[in-house]
Every structure is written in structure tokens, then in C-alpha cells.
Design a protein around this motif. Structure first.
Motif, PDB file in Angstrom:
ATOM      1  N   ASP A  58       0.819  -1.218   0.000  1.00 50.51           N
ATOM      2  CA  ASP A  58       0.000   0.000   0.000  1.00 50.51           C
ATOM      3  C   ASP A  58       0.857   1.274   0.000  1.00 50.51           C
ATOM      4  N   ASP A  97      -4.440  -0.163  -2.543  1.00 50.34           N
ATOM      5  CA  ASP A  97      -4.304   1.084  -1.783  1.00 50.34           C
ATOM      6  C   ASP A  97      -3.204   1.963  -2.390  1.00 50.34           C
ATOM      7  N   HIS A 133      -0.779  -3.968   6.174  1.00 53.01           N
ATOM      8  CA  HIS A 133       0.208  -2.986   6.627  1.00 53.01           C
ATOM      9  C   HIS A 133       1.331  -3.640   7.427  1.00 53.01           C
TER      10      HIS A 133
HETATM   11 FE   LIG Z   1      -3.953   0.240   3.245  1.00 53.67          FE
END
Ligand SMILES: [Fe+2]
Length: 235
Positions: A7, A36, A209
Motif C-alpha cells: 500500500d 491502496d 500494513h
Molecule cells: Fe492500506
């Protein structure tokens, strides 16, 4: 060479990271973002400026969608067939890799399935910072299975934004997550089915993440950058 990261959330600086070996990258090199991407967020001129900046990268940027994207804007870009699958063409060197596609990019066959559930959606404003298209539709799931069938259920690499079910269970069992948000469970199950039924050498995903090499030839990506061609981590 083809590289992959997690991301980027609209952080243009990630694409100019001085520690990336991109100083030597050329227009033949590609960096895939596993969802993302965040540089198309319904911010008008601010998005355009950022995309124009990224258009100056000497390499190509390919991104899956995640859950934090302005989908109506992404879908407004022209759709093209590219390397055997459908893409949205954002800039000369920036393409959106759509859901349920199989591409053959420089000899590497890649299955893609973007999308995911926003656990923070109660803090977001529909149409401003959250969009309902974040989860894949039944038609997108089916298109993915059809395209895998056409590819003989064999690719080199599977890339999704969300993680497959067995990996989510692994995180739960090893205590990384104390509980799981089940709103995404259908997507996990679909991705696990794809992984189980499709021959592949590696599976990459974003969304969580964290950077972690996992069992079953799976890698969670955030800031890490891997080379798809040889599986080596380069950042
Ligand atoms: Fe994200």
C-alpha cells in the motif's frame, strides 16, 4: 524486471525512494502496487499533480485497487486490453490492473484481484473518503475464475490486496490479530480457493500494513519491495 510493493496510500515519495534501486530502472521495468495506491482519491487537481509527478518516473507503475481508492474516478479512465487482461490507462506509464485478470507481463503470468473491506469506514465519508465499490462483486469473482480456467489454472504469481483465508487464520492463531473482521470473509475464501486451485510459484498481498514472509509461499507487503522475477527482497 518486475517489482512489487504494498500500500502506497497516495505517498508519491514512495516512488522516488532513494534506497530503491530505481535509479537504474528504465521504461522496461515495472513496479506493481498491491492495492491502496491512493493517488486517485477524488481530490481533483491535487491528484492530477501527483499523477503528473509519477508520470515522470523512468519506470512503469502498475497498481491493483485496494479499499482506499476513489473508484468512480479510476473507472472513468479509458479501459484497454493490455498484456492479455483489462486495464485502466491513467498515464503513459501508469495502469490500473483490474480485478480477476490474468496478464502475461514480460513472460510472467500474473493473476490480480484487488478490493478489500475498510475497517475504518465508520470514520470515513461516503463519496469523499470511502467508496462502496471497495469489495469485489460476484461478476468480478466469476470473471477471475473464468480467466484462470482459460489460463489452465496456472500462473506464475497471484497478487491480491486482501489476504487469503488460510493466511488470515494463521495470523489469528499466531496471535498477530486478536480477532478478525468477518465482513471480508467471502473475499478471503475466494482468494484461498484461487490459491488452492491454481498452480503458482508465489502469492503476494497488501492491506495488512506489514512486511512478512509467510508459510505457503506467501508474502505480506507494505513498504518492502520484492523482485517478482527472482523473489529477492530489494528494499
Ligand atoms: Fe492500506
Amino acid at each position: 524486471m518486475i517489482y512489487i510493493t504494498g500500500d502506497t496510500h497516495g505517498e508519491a515519495a514512495r516512488f522516488f525512494e532513494p534506497k530503491l534501486p530505481c535509479g537504474s530502472w528504465t521504461k522496461n521495468d515495472k513496479l506493481i502496487v498491491a492495492g491502496d495506491f491512493g493517488c486517485i482519491f477524488g481530490l481533483g487537481a491535487r491528484d492530477e499533480e501527483k499523477l503528473d509527478l509519477l508520470a515522470g518516473c523512468p519506470y512503469e507503475i502498475l497498481f491493483l485497487d485496494g479499499n482506499h481508492e476513489c473508484f468512480p474516478k479510476i473507472y472513468s479512465y479509458p479501459e484497454e486490453n493490455w498484456c492479455g487482461g483489462r486495464v485502466h490507462r491513467i498515464r503513459e506509464n501508469i495502469r490500473h490492473l483490474m480485478r480477476g485478470q490474468v496478464y502475461e507481463i514480460d513472460g510472467t503470468r500474473i493473476f490480480t484481484m484487488g478490493g478489500g473491506y475498510s475497517i475504518d469506514q465508520m470514520y470515513r465519508i461516503p463519496g469523499r473518503s470511502w467508496w462502496a465499490e471497495e469489495m469485489p462483486t460476484e461478476a468480478e469473482y466469476e470473471e477471475g475464475l473464468r480467466n484462470l480456467e482459460k489460463a489452465g489454472k496456472s500462473v506464475d504469481v497471484i497478487i491480491s490486496h486482501a489476504a487469503p483465508e488460510r493466511t488470515m487464520r494463521y495470523f489469528r492463531e499466531t496471535g498477530y490479530f486478536s480477532h478478525l473482521f468477518m465482513q471480508e470473509a467471502l473475499l478471503w475464501g475466494y482468494l484461498e480457493k484461487v490459491a488452492q486451485e491454481t498452480e503458482h510459484r508465489h502469492y503476494y498481498f497488501g492491506h495488512l500494513h506489514l512486511d512478512r514472509e509467510l508459510p505457503d509461499k506467501r508474502t505480506a507487503l507494505y513498504y518492502a519491495v520484492y523482485c517478482l522475477d527472482n523473489g529477492q527482497r530489494v528494499l
